[in-house]
Design a protein around this motif. Structure first.
Motif, PDB file in Angstrom:
ATOM      1  N   TRP A  92       6.651  43.428  58.561  1.00 39.48           N
ATOM      2  CA  TRP A  92       5.282  43.902  58.292  1.00 39.48           C
ATOM      3  C   TRP A  92       5.282  44.856  57.101  1.00 39.48           C
ATOM      4  CZ3 TRP A  92       3.798  40.121  60.668  1.00 39.48           C
ATOM      5  CH2 TRP A  92       3.888  39.901  62.035  1.00 39.48           C
ATOM      6  N   ALA A  93       6.259  45.734  57.028  1.00 37.81           N
ATOM      7  CA  ALA A  93       6.330  46.675  55.910  1.00 37.81           C
ATOM      8  C   ALA A  93       6.507  45.933  54.589  1.00 37.81           C
ATOM      9  CB  ALA A  93       7.477  47.665  56.126  1.00 37.81           C
ATOM     10  N   ALA A  94       7.348  44.885  54.589  1.00 35.65           N
ATOM     11  CA  ALA A  94       7.572  44.122  53.361  1.00 35.65           C
ATOM     12  C   ALA A  94       6.323  43.355  52.949  1.00 35.65           C
ATOM     13  CB  ALA A  94       8.745  43.158  53.560  1.00 35.65           C
ATOM     14  N   MET A  95       5.586  42.819  53.916  1.00 36.33           N
ATOM     15  CA  MET A  95       4.359  42.107  53.584  1.00 36.33           C
ATOM     16  C   MET A  95       3.325  43.042  52.986  1.00 36.33           C
ATOM     17  SD  MET A  95       3.916  39.346  56.710  1.00 36.33           S
ATOM     18  CE  MET A  95       2.352  38.736  56.019  1.00 36.33           C
ATOM     19  N   ILE A  96       3.205  44.236  53.559  1.00 34.07           N
ATOM     20  CA  ILE A  96       2.272  45.223  52.999  1.00 34.07           C
ATOM     21  C   ILE A  96       2.695  45.608  51.587  1.00 34.07           C
ATOM     22  CG2 ILE A  96       1.407  47.586  53.249  1.00 34.07           C
ATOM     23  CD1 ILE A  96       1.702  47.191  56.318  1.00 34.07           C
ATOM     24  N   GLU A  97       3.977  45.826  51.413  1.00 33.08           N
ATOM     25  CA  GLU A  97       4.514  46.192  50.095  1.00 33.08           C
ATOM     26  C   GLU A  97       4.210  45.120  49.049  1.00 33.08           C
ATOM     27  OE1 GLU A  97       8.779  45.231  48.773  1.00 33.08           O
ATOM     28  OE2 GLU A  97       8.928  47.251  49.619  1.00 33.08           O
ATOM     29  N   GLN A  98       4.291  43.843  49.441  1.00 32.93           N
ATOM     30  CA  GLN A  98       4.091  42.735  48.517  1.00 32.93           C
ATOM     31  C   GLN A  98       2.631  42.272  48.438  1.00 32.93           C
ATOM     32  OE1 GLN A  98       6.489  41.559  46.455  1.00 32.93           O
ATOM     33  NE2 GLN A  98       7.797  43.166  47.318  1.00 32.93           N
ATOM     34  N   GLY A  99       1.759  42.886  49.210  1.00 34.01           N
ATOM     35  CA  GLY A  99       0.346  42.511  49.167  1.00 34.01           C
ATOM     36  C   GLY A  99       0.052  41.158  49.780  1.00 34.01           C
ATOM     37  N   LEU A 100       0.872  40.732  50.755  1.00 37.57           N
ATOM     38  CA  LEU A 100       0.652  39.454  51.423  1.00 37.57           C
ATOM     39  C   LEU A 100      -0.208  39.640  52.672  1.00 37.57           C
ATOM     40  CD1 LEU A 100       4.243  37.907  51.244  1.00 37.57           C
ATOM     41  CD2 LEU A 100       2.326  37.544  49.676  1.00 37.57           C
ATOM     42  N   VAL A 101      -0.954  38.602  53.016  1.00 37.28           N
ATOM     43  CA  VAL A 101      -1.809  38.644  54.199  1.00 37.28           C
ATOM     44  C   VAL A 101      -1.124  37.899  55.336  1.00 37.28           C
ATOM     45  CG1 VAL A 101      -3.830  38.666  52.691  1.00 37.28           C
ATOM     46  CG2 VAL A 101      -3.105  36.519  53.757  1.00 37.28           C
ATOM     47  N   HIS A 131      -1.007  48.513  62.262  1.00 40.30           N
ATOM     48  CA  HIS A 131      -0.684  48.256  60.856  1.00 40.30           C
ATOM     49  C   HIS A 131      -1.977  48.017  60.066  1.00 40.30           C
ATOM     50  CE1 HIS A 131       3.550  47.930  61.962  1.00 40.30           C
ATOM     51  NE2 HIS A 131       3.157  47.186  62.975  1.00 40.30           N
ATOM     52  N   PRO A 132      -2.795  49.045  59.895  1.00 39.63           N
ATOM     53  CA  PRO A 132      -4.082  48.857  59.213  1.00 39.63           C
ATOM     54  C   PRO A 132      -3.947  48.432  57.759  1.00 39.63           C
ATOM     55  CG  PRO A 132      -3.613  51.190  59.547  1.00 39.63           C
ATOM     56  CD  PRO A 132      -2.596  50.432  60.342  1.00 39.63           C
ATOM     57  N   GLY A 133      -2.773  48.623  57.169  1.00 43.58           N
ATOM     58  CA  GLY A 133      -2.581  48.214  55.786  1.00 43.58           C
ATOM     59  C   GLY A 133      -2.263  46.748  55.613  1.00 43.58           C
ATOM     60  N   LEU A 134      -2.070  46.028  56.703  1.00 45.10           N
ATOM     61  CA  LEU A 134      -1.749  44.606  56.645  1.00 45.10           C
ATOM     62  C   LEU A 134      -3.020  43.791  56.897  1.00 45.10           C
ATOM     63  CD1 LEU A 134       0.347  42.320  56.476  1.00 45.10           C
ATOM     64  CD2 LEU A 134       0.784  42.637  58.929  1.00 45.10           C
ATOM     65  N   ALA A 135      -3.487  43.101  55.870  1.00 44.75           N
ATOM     66  CA  ALA A 135      -4.692  42.282  55.998  1.00 44.75           C
ATOM     67  C   ALA A 135      -4.396  41.081  56.887  1.00 44.75           C
ATOM     68  CB  ALA A 135      -5.163  41.816  54.632  1.00 44.75           C
ATOM     69  N   MET A 136      -5.289  40.803  57.833  1.00 41.51           N
ATOM     70  CA  MET A 136      -5.073  39.734  58.802  1.00 41.51           C
ATOM     71  C   MET A 136      -6.325  38.888  58.957  1.00 41.51           C
ATOM     72  SD  MET A 136      -3.145  41.849  61.855  1.00 41.51           S
ATOM     73  CE  MET A 136      -2.042  43.209  61.452  1.00 41.51           C
ATOM     74  N   VAL A 137      -6.108  37.606  59.259  1.00 39.66           N
ATOM     75  CA  VAL A 137      -7.219  36.708  59.546  1.00 39.66           C
ATOM     76  C   VAL A 137      -6.841  35.829  60.735  1.00 39.66           C
ATOM     77  CG1 VAL A 137      -6.402  35.005  57.827  1.00 39.66           C
ATOM     78  CG2 VAL A 137      -8.784  34.946  58.617  1.00 39.66           C
ATOM     79  N   VAL A 138      -7.768  35.673  61.670  1.00 40.02           N
ATOM     80  CA  VAL A 138      -7.575  34.809  62.836  1.00 40.02           C
ATOM     81  C   VAL A 138      -7.944  33.386  62.448  1.00 40.02           C
ATOM     82  CG1 VAL A 138      -8.360  34.276  65.175  1.00 40.02           C
ATOM     83  CG2 VAL A 138      -8.024  36.656  64.480  1.00 40.02           C
ATOM     84  N   ASP A 139      -7.014  32.471  62.641  1.00 39.59           N
ATOM     85  CA  ASP A 139      -7.285  31.065  62.362  1.00 39.59           C
ATOM     86  C   ASP A 139      -8.059  30.423  63.508  1.00 39.59           C
ATOM     87  OD1 ASP A 139      -5.801  31.396  60.063  1.00 39.59           O
ATOM     88  OD2 ASP A 139      -4.003  30.424  60.846  1.00 39.59           O
ATOM     89  N   HIS A 140      -8.999  29.560  63.150  1.00 32.33           N
ATOM     90  CA  HIS A 140      -9.684  28.692  64.112  1.00 32.33           C
ATOM     91  C   HIS A 140     -10.396  29.447  65.230  1.00 32.33           C
ATOM     92  CE1 HIS A 140      -7.175  26.193  61.776  1.00 32.33           C
ATOM     93  NE2 HIS A 140      -6.110  26.211  62.557  1.00 32.33           N
ATOM     94  N   GLY A 141     -10.872  30.665  64.906  1.00 32.35           N
ATOM     95  CA  GLY A 141     -11.603  31.423  65.920  1.00 32.35           C
ATOM     96  C   GLY A 141     -10.803  31.712  67.164  1.00 32.35           C
ATOM     97  N   ALA A 142      -9.456  31.707  67.043  1.00 32.58           N
ATOM     98  CA  ALA A 142      -8.539  31.915  68.178  1.00 32.58           C
ATOM     99  C   ALA A 142      -8.601  30.786  69.203  1.00 32.58           C
ATOM    100  CB  ALA A 142      -8.755  33.265  68.857  1.00 32.58           C
ATOM    101  N   LYS A 143      -9.080  29.633  68.785  1.00 34.29           N
ATOM    102  CA  LYS A 143      -9.019  28.416  69.597  1.00 34.29           C
ATOM    103  C   LYS A 143      -9.620  28.564  70.998  1.00 34.29           C
ATOM    104  CE  LYS A 143      -5.396  25.924  67.250  1.00 34.29           C
ATOM    105  NZ  LYS A 143      -4.255  24.997  67.429  1.00 34.29           N
TER     106      LYS A 143
END
Length: 278
Positions: free
Chosen positions: A128-137, A157-169
Motif C-alpha cells: 500500500w505504501a508503494a502504491m501511494i508513493e507511485q500514485g497508483l489506484v 489508508h486515506p492516501g490510496l485512491a480506491m474504486v469498487v468494481d461492479h458495485g460490489a456485485k
C-alpha cells in the motif's frame, strides 16, 4: 470524452485464467478477445477510450495487456494490472510496473480469496505504501461480504485512491438488497472510495430487465453521487448476460435525469480524473 472504465482482453491459451474454464456457463466467453473485437462496439457507442483491467492473477498477463495498450490502434488509456501484493519484494514489483506510462492501478482478485479481511493484513502494508508513493489506484474486486473490510482499508489508508468494481456485485438474481445496500451506503459516507457502474447485468443474469436493476443503480447514485461513479461495460464478461449496446442504452435511461455535467462525469470525466487520463 467518453470512457469505458472497465473492460478486458484475454487469450485462454496462456493458461493463467484459472477461473475461465470451458464450461457451459462460460462457453460464450471462453475464447480470445482482442482490440479488434471491441473496436466496432466502441465506435457504435461513441466511446473514446477504455480502462483495460486484469483478469488473471499473474504479472505475465499485465505485461501482455501493457503491450496491447501500447499498439498504435489501441484506444486503451489506462491499464489496471496485477502483482503479488503480499510478496516480500512487492514494493520493487510495484515500482517496476509503475514505470510503464499506461499502468495506473493494480487489482488483487479479492472476490476469490477465502479470507474477507485479507486486505487488512500487515503483510500488505509495504505494498500500500508503494502504491501511494507511485500514485497508483486500487481496484476493489469484491463481493458484498467484503465491503466492510474495504471500508476499513480505506479509512486506514486515506492516501490510496480506491474504486469498487461492479458495485460490489450485489446478488441481484436472488433479489438480494440488504445488507449490501447498508454496507455500500456506509462505505460511501465514511470514505472517498469511488464505484463503477458496471457488472450489474451479469449479477442479474440473462434476461435482466431495466426496472429490476434500477433500485441498485439508484442506490449507488444516491450514496456515491454522480461525482464518484464511473461507467464501465465489463466486456466481454458482459456477453454472459447481454451485450454492449443494451447495457449502454439501459445506463443512458438510468442517468437521464442527471444534469448534463454530472451525466458526462459518469460517462467519462470521472474515470479520466481518477485514472489520470489526459
Amino acid at each position: 470524452m467518453r470512457i469505458d472504465a472497465h473492460q478486458h482482453y484475454w487469450s485462454p491459451a496462456h493458461g493463467d485464467y484459472g477461473w475461465l474454464a470451458d464450461t457451459p456457463a462460460l462457453h460464450a466467453i471462453h475464447r480470445d478477445f482482442a482490440p479488434a473485437d471491441l473496436a466496432p462496439l466502441l465506435d457504435r457507442a461513441g466511446i473514446d477510450g477504455t480502462v483495460l483491467v486484469q483478469a488473471a492473477p499473474s504479472e505475465a498477463e499485465t505485461w501482455r495487456l501493457l503491450a496491447l495498450a501500447a499498439e498504435p490502434a489501441s484506444r486503451v488509456r489506462a491499464v489496471v494490472g496485477w502483482t503479488a501484493l503480499d510478496a516480500a519484494d512487492a514494493p520493487a514489483r510495484i515500482r517496476r510496473l509503475a514505470q510503464q506510462p499506461l499502468l495506473r492501478g493494480l487489482r488483487p482478485m479479492l472476490q476469490d480469496l477465502p479470507d474477507p479481511e485479507w486486505v487488512l493484513g500487515d503483510a500488505l502494508l509495504p505494498a500500500w505504501a508503494a502504491m501511494i508513493e507511485q500514485g497508483l489506484v486500487l481496484d476493489l474486486l469484491i463481493r458484498p461480504h467484503q465491503i466492510d473490510a474495504a471500508r476499513r482499508l480505506a479509512l486506514r489508508h486515506p492516501g490510496l485512491a480506491m474504486v469498487v468494481d461492479h458495485g460490489a456485485k450485489p446478488a441481484i438474481a436472488a433479489g438480494g438488497f440488504e445488507p449490501w445496500a447498508g454496507d455500500m451506503a456506509r462505505l460511501a459516507a465514511e470514505t472517498r472510495v469511488h464505484c463503477k457502474l458496471s457488472g450489474l447485468a451479469t449479477e442479474a443474469g440473462p434476461g435482466w430487465r431495466v426496472d429490476a436493476l434500477r433500485p441498485y443503480v439508484a442506490h449507488l447514485l444516491r450514496h456515491f453521487g454522480p461525482a464518484r461513479l464511473m461507467w464501465g461495460s465489463d466486456w466481454p464478461v458482459l456477453n454472459l448476460a447481454g451485450d454492449y449496446g443494451r447495457w449502454q442504452v439501459a445506463c443512458d435511461e438510468w442517468l437521464a435525469d442527471l444534469p448534463a455535467p454530472e451525466r458526462a462525469g459518469v460517462w467519462g470525466t470521472n474515470a479520466a480524473r481518477f485514472y489520470g487520463i489526459k
